[in-house]
Scaffold this motif. Sequence first.
Motif, PDB file in Angstrom:
ATOM      1  N   LYS A 204       0.833  -1.199   0.000  1.00  0.00           N
ATOM      2  CA  LYS A 204       0.000   0.000   0.000  1.00  0.00           C
ATOM      3  C   LYS A 204       0.869   1.250   0.000  1.00  0.00           C
ATOM      4  O   LYS A 204       1.754   1.405   0.832  1.00  0.00           O
TER       5      LYS A 204
ATOM      6  N   GLU B 249      -9.764   1.196  -1.821  1.00  0.00           N
ATOM      7  CA  GLU B 249      -9.444   0.048  -2.670  1.00  0.00           C
ATOM      8  C   GLU B 249     -10.717  -0.719  -2.998  1.00  0.00           C
ATOM      9  O   GLU B 249     -11.515  -1.036  -2.120  1.00  0.00           O
TER      10      GLU B 249
ATOM     11  N   ARG C 101      -7.155   0.998  -6.943  1.00  0.00           N
ATOM     12  CA  ARG C 101      -6.881   1.866  -5.803  1.00  0.00           C
ATOM     13  C   ARG C 101      -6.996   3.331  -6.184  1.00  0.00           C
ATOM     14  O   ARG C 101      -6.597   3.727  -7.286  1.00  0.00           O
TER      15      ARG C 101
END
Length: 275
Positions: A89, A96, A106
């Motif tokens: 991430k 997401e 995302r």
Amino acid sequence: MPELPEVETVRRTLIPLIEGKTIAKVVLWYPKIVATDHQEFVNELPGKKVLDIDRYAKYLLIRLSDDLTIVSHLRMEGKYHLTTPDAPKDKHDHVEFIFTDGTALRYNDVRKFGRMQLILTGTERETTGIGKLGYEPNSPEFTAAYLVQGLSRKQKNIKNTLLDQTVVAGLGNIYVDEVLWRTKIHPLSVAKKIPAAKVRELHDNINQIIAEAIRLRGTTVHTYLDANGEVGGFQNKLQVYGHVGEPCPVCGTKFEKIKVNGRGTTFCPHCQVRY
């Protein structure tokens, strides 16, 4: 801020990445990105299929099955990118969408200004900011007569008028500077005082510049990237924006820069007439 050509380019590049996919799960790392009920957003989306992506002005409209739409405004620096759920991430990834095929979309936003809303399809004008917008360039409704009529009611300067979205939707700082320079209108001109013939010329230049910017996949000046992570091409065509202190290509006078309602505004003091 992504303007109409950039958002349209995001739409076009995003469609082949997610169209036809079914959402399995939604993760909200920064819930404030979602302007509607957070729990409803997380609970309602699993099982929904992405049918299409529309756009109005600077808004993306992600059409889902069961008559649901995610309305997404990228604001200053919002971006979408396709990845996988197990990918590391990024600190600026805030939302997401995990799909049943093992991919994930995302939403990344350095400033966290972007917003999403979950609404019933077809209620965009009643439930979102789209309802306050004027017509967008190159639409059937955006006629020269419409622009003449719209500006005739505006006492404020033309730069602010074109930025406020209520007459023309989708223009931002970059394209307003470009269209005013091409039309030879000073940015501080009072909108209602601009002659009708000059407004009709402005109308045509808005359409032409926006169409060309879309063809070249938008303008990358700061951080804009499309859904594939690629830059635009219109920055190579900019004539005035970002060229303060350089000679005007028409008359050779050096471009000047002023602040108009807090927005940096570049113009030619010789070519652009103040009305």
